[in-house]
Design a protein around this motif. Structure first.
Motif, PDB file in Angstrom:
ATOM      1  N   ALA A   1      13.083 -25.009  25.945  1.00  0.00           N
ATOM      2  CA  ALA A   1      12.562 -26.364  26.136  1.00  0.00           C
ATOM      3  C   ALA A   1      13.317 -27.081  27.258  1.00  0.00           C
ATOM      4  CB  ALA A   1      12.664 -27.145  24.826  1.00  0.00           C
ATOM      5  N   ARG A   2      14.637 -26.909  27.291  1.00  0.00           N
ATOM      6  CA  ARG A   2      15.419 -27.541  28.359  1.00  0.00           C
ATOM      7  C   ARG A   2      15.079 -26.923  29.707  1.00  0.00           C
ATOM      8  NH1 ARG A   2      19.586 -26.850  24.471  1.00  0.00           N
ATOM      9  NH2 ARG A   2      20.511 -25.135  25.680  1.00  0.00           N
ATOM     10  N   TYR A   3      14.992 -25.602  29.751  1.00  0.00           N
ATOM     11  CA  TYR A   3      14.714 -24.906  31.007  1.00  0.00           C
ATOM     12  C   TYR A   3      13.325 -25.258  31.543  1.00  0.00           C
ATOM     13  CZ  TYR A   3      12.813 -20.969  33.695  1.00  0.00           C
ATOM     14  OH  TYR A   3      12.165 -20.197  34.627  1.00  0.00           O
ATOM     15  N   LEU A   4      12.327 -25.276  30.661  1.00  0.00           N
ATOM     16  CA  LEU A   4      10.956 -25.577  31.083  1.00  0.00           C
ATOM     17  C   LEU A   4      10.687 -27.071  31.187  1.00  0.00           C
ATOM     18  CD1 LEU A   4       9.089 -22.928  28.873  1.00  0.00           C
ATOM     19  CD2 LEU A   4       9.512 -22.806  31.339  1.00  0.00           C
ATOM     20  N   ASP A   5      11.693 -27.885  30.829  1.00  0.00           N
ATOM     21  CA  ASP A   5      11.552 -29.340  30.861  1.00  0.00           C
ATOM     22  C   ASP A   5      10.382 -29.790  29.989  1.00  0.00           C
ATOM     23  OD1 ASP A   5      12.185 -31.927  31.528  1.00  0.00           O
ATOM     24  OD2 ASP A   5      11.023 -31.920  33.389  1.00  0.00           O
ATOM     25  N   ARG A   6      10.378 -29.290  28.756  1.00  0.00           N
ATOM     26  CA  ARG A   6       9.335 -29.641  27.799  1.00  0.00           C
ATOM     27  C   ARG A   6       9.964 -30.246  26.550  1.00  0.00           C
ATOM     28  NH1 ARG A   6       4.828 -24.791  27.403  1.00  0.00           N
ATOM     29  NH2 ARG A   6       4.475 -24.479  29.635  1.00  0.00           N
ATOM     30  N   ASP A   7       9.181 -31.047  25.847  1.00  0.00           N
ATOM     31  CA  ASP A   7       9.615 -31.532  24.542  1.00  0.00           C
ATOM     32  C   ASP A   7       9.639 -30.362  23.562  1.00  0.00           C
ATOM     33  OD1 ASP A   7       9.898 -34.155  25.363  1.00  0.00           O
ATOM     34  OD2 ASP A   7       7.859 -34.728  24.771  1.00  0.00           O
ATOM     35  N   LEU A   8      10.584 -30.401  22.635  1.00  0.00           N
ATOM     36  CA  LEU A   8      10.655 -29.404  21.574  1.00  0.00           C
ATOM     37  C   LEU A   8      10.076 -30.013  20.304  1.00  0.00           C
ATOM     38  CD1 LEU A   8      11.746 -26.617  20.535  1.00  0.00           C
ATOM     39  CD2 LEU A   8      13.792 -27.867  19.829  1.00  0.00           C
ATOM     40  N   VAL A   9       9.045 -29.365  19.764  1.00  0.00           N
ATOM     41  CA  VAL A   9       8.473 -29.773  18.479  1.00  0.00           C
ATOM     42  C   VAL A   9       8.901 -28.726  17.453  1.00  0.00           C
ATOM     43  CG1 VAL A   9       6.372 -30.228  17.172  1.00  0.00           C
ATOM     44  CG2 VAL A   9       6.503 -30.883  19.590  1.00  0.00           C
ATOM     45  N   ARG A  10       9.607 -29.168  16.419  1.00  0.00           N
ATOM     46  CA  ARG A  10      10.205 -28.223  15.470  1.00  0.00           C
ATOM     47  C   ARG A  10       9.629 -28.401  14.071  1.00  0.00           C
ATOM     48  NH1 ARG A  10      16.729 -27.338  14.679  1.00  0.00           N
ATOM     49  NH2 ARG A  10      16.654 -25.855  12.948  1.00  0.00           N
ATOM     50  N   LEU A  11       9.186 -27.300  13.491  1.00  0.00           N
ATOM     51  CA  LEU A  11       8.793 -27.266  12.086  1.00  0.00           C
ATOM     52  C   LEU A  11       9.838 -26.442  11.344  1.00  0.00           C
ATOM     53  CD1 LEU A  11       6.844 -27.724   9.712  1.00  0.00           C
ATOM     54  CD2 LEU A  11       5.666 -25.621  10.397  1.00  0.00           C
ATOM     55  N   GLN A  12      10.647 -27.110  10.539  1.00  0.00           N
ATOM     56  CA  GLN A  12      11.656 -26.410   9.743  1.00  0.00           C
ATOM     57  C   GLN A  12      11.011 -25.943   8.444  1.00  0.00           C
ATOM     58  OE1 GLN A  12      15.005 -25.632  10.523  1.00  0.00           O
ATOM     59  NE2 GLN A  12      14.568 -24.323   8.746  1.00  0.00           N
ATOM     60  N   CYS A  13      10.932 -24.642   8.256  1.00  0.00           N
ATOM     61  CA  CYS A  13      10.251 -24.097   7.090  1.00  0.00           C
ATOM     62  C   CYS A  13      11.169 -24.084   5.872  1.00  0.00           C
ATOM     63  CB  CYS A  13       9.756 -22.677   7.375  1.00  0.00           C
ATOM     64  SG  CYS A  13       8.552 -22.580   8.715  1.00  0.00           S
ATOM     65  N   TYR A  14      10.551 -24.147   4.702  1.00  0.00           N
ATOM     66  CA  TYR A  14      11.279 -24.082   3.435  1.00  0.00           C
ATOM     67  C   TYR A  14      10.296 -23.627   2.359  1.00  0.00           C
ATOM     68  CZ  TYR A  14       9.078 -28.708   3.086  1.00  0.00           C
ATOM     69  OH  TYR A  14       8.179 -29.733   3.088  1.00  0.00           O
ATOM     70  N   GLU A  15      10.846 -23.217   1.241  1.00  0.00           N
ATOM     71  CA  GLU A  15      10.005 -22.747   0.153  1.00  0.00           C
ATOM     72  C   GLU A  15       9.137 -23.889  -0.364  1.00  0.00           C
ATOM     73  OE1 GLU A  15      10.485 -20.541  -4.223  1.00  0.00           O
ATOM     74  OE2 GLU A  15      12.237 -20.899  -2.944  1.00  0.00           O
ATOM     75  N   GLY A  16       7.843 -23.634  -0.481  1.00  0.00           N
ATOM     76  CA  GLY A  16       6.920 -24.660  -0.954  1.00  0.00           C
ATOM     77  C   GLY A  16       6.289 -25.493   0.145  1.00  0.00           C
TER      78      GLY A  16
END
Length: 293
Positions: A58-73
């Motif tokens: 994301a830093r290299y491509l100069d893009r925003d990082l959208v993060r989905l942190q997965c968890y049980e359920g």
């Protein structure tokens, strides 16, 4: 917005410039992901830089990082979208008592009543993003099945609205600590990258990159000791990030060597379980004491 990489070497140089030292395989797969628009499944033990790779891209491509942190359920409402029921209710009430369902149905299922979650945010973004689906192995196979449309066609089907297609092409990384076997359907849609703990020389380069002021002899001794610790049967071997933290701590403390006393005093930086502390202090500490003798 940075231009798309034109070669594997561009990616390697770009990742190094933002503080991530990739292997040849990592540079190649990252380049293909950016050029082919294919998601990447990055597997490996915890702490080898899988999540950091997405951040670095994301830093290299100069893009925003959208993060989905997965968890049980984790379910669709938390990952994709859900309707803003309170706003819908207010809209129905604003119509007055005479309005029937047919009068308000078309209004309350519009985009203005949609609450975007990470996957929907990445699809709807006006500028290209890097989408990180972190620790996908913590979810179940039903969640994987829900992802297939997104990973294949970069679109989401919403019953009330129809298909929502991506406005731009995201770079998608899925990470897994390999705690369970992922489905073949998901793997078919992805490029694959296995990340393991780095070699001694590679980790030494990483430590030097992040703590260039650290004495070379101390830096080398640090990665040698970390390698010894990882060879033990531990609940959680030290991650690369913890190696860097240890290097920064030794630099701050002005350590000129890693002897047994220094090791024991700073051990909790790289070992985070009580039972592991005893095992490491005994086995590695003895080796360091013997070396000093």
């Amino acid at each position: 917005m940075a231009a798309a990489p034109s070669s594997v070497a561009d990616v390697a140089d770009g990742l190094r410039a933002v503080g991530y030292l990739p292997s040849d395989a990592t540079s190649l797969v990252a380049y293909l992901a950016a050029k082919l628009g294919k998601p990447v499944l990055v597997e490996g033990p915890a702490g080898v830089g899988k999540t950091e790779l997405a951040k670095a891209l994301a830093r290299y491509l100069d893009r925003d990082l959208v993060r989905l942190q997965c968890y049980e359920g984790l379910d669709e409402a938390k990952a994709l979208y859900e309707w803003n029921y309170r706003k819908q209710l207010l809209r129905i009430q604003a119509e007055g008592g005479d309005a029937g369902w047919d009068d308000v149905q078309g209004d309350i299922f519009g985009e203005e009543f949609l609450l975007q979650r990470p996957l929907m945010t990445a699809i709807a973004a006006s500028d290209p993003v890097v989408l990180l689906i972190d620790e996908i192995d913590k979810t179940d196979q039903e969640f994987e099945a829900m992802l297939l449309e997104l990973l294949s066609d970069f679109q989401i089907s919403i019953p009330e609205l129809g298909r929502v297609r991506a406005r731009t092409q995201p770079v998608v990384l899925l990470t897994s600590n390999n705690s369970r076997e992922l489905t073949e359907a998901l793997k078919r849609r992805c490029l694959y990258l296995w990340l393991d703990y780095p070699s001694l020389e590679h980790e030494l380069q990483i430590v030097r990159l992040h703590t260039p002021q650290l004495d070379d002899r101390v830096a080398r001794r640090l990665v040698e000791v970390v390698a010894m610790v990882r060879d033990l049967d531990l609940k959680k071997p030290p991650s690369i990030a913890e190696s860097i933290d240890w290097a920064r701590a030794l630099l701050l403390l002005g350590a000129q060597d890693i002897d047994r006393q220094t090791f024991v005093e700073t051990l909790s930086i790289i070992v985070k379980h009580r039972t592991d502390l005893d095992v490491v202090a005994e086995r590695v500490g003895v080796k360091l004491a013997a070396r000093a003798a």
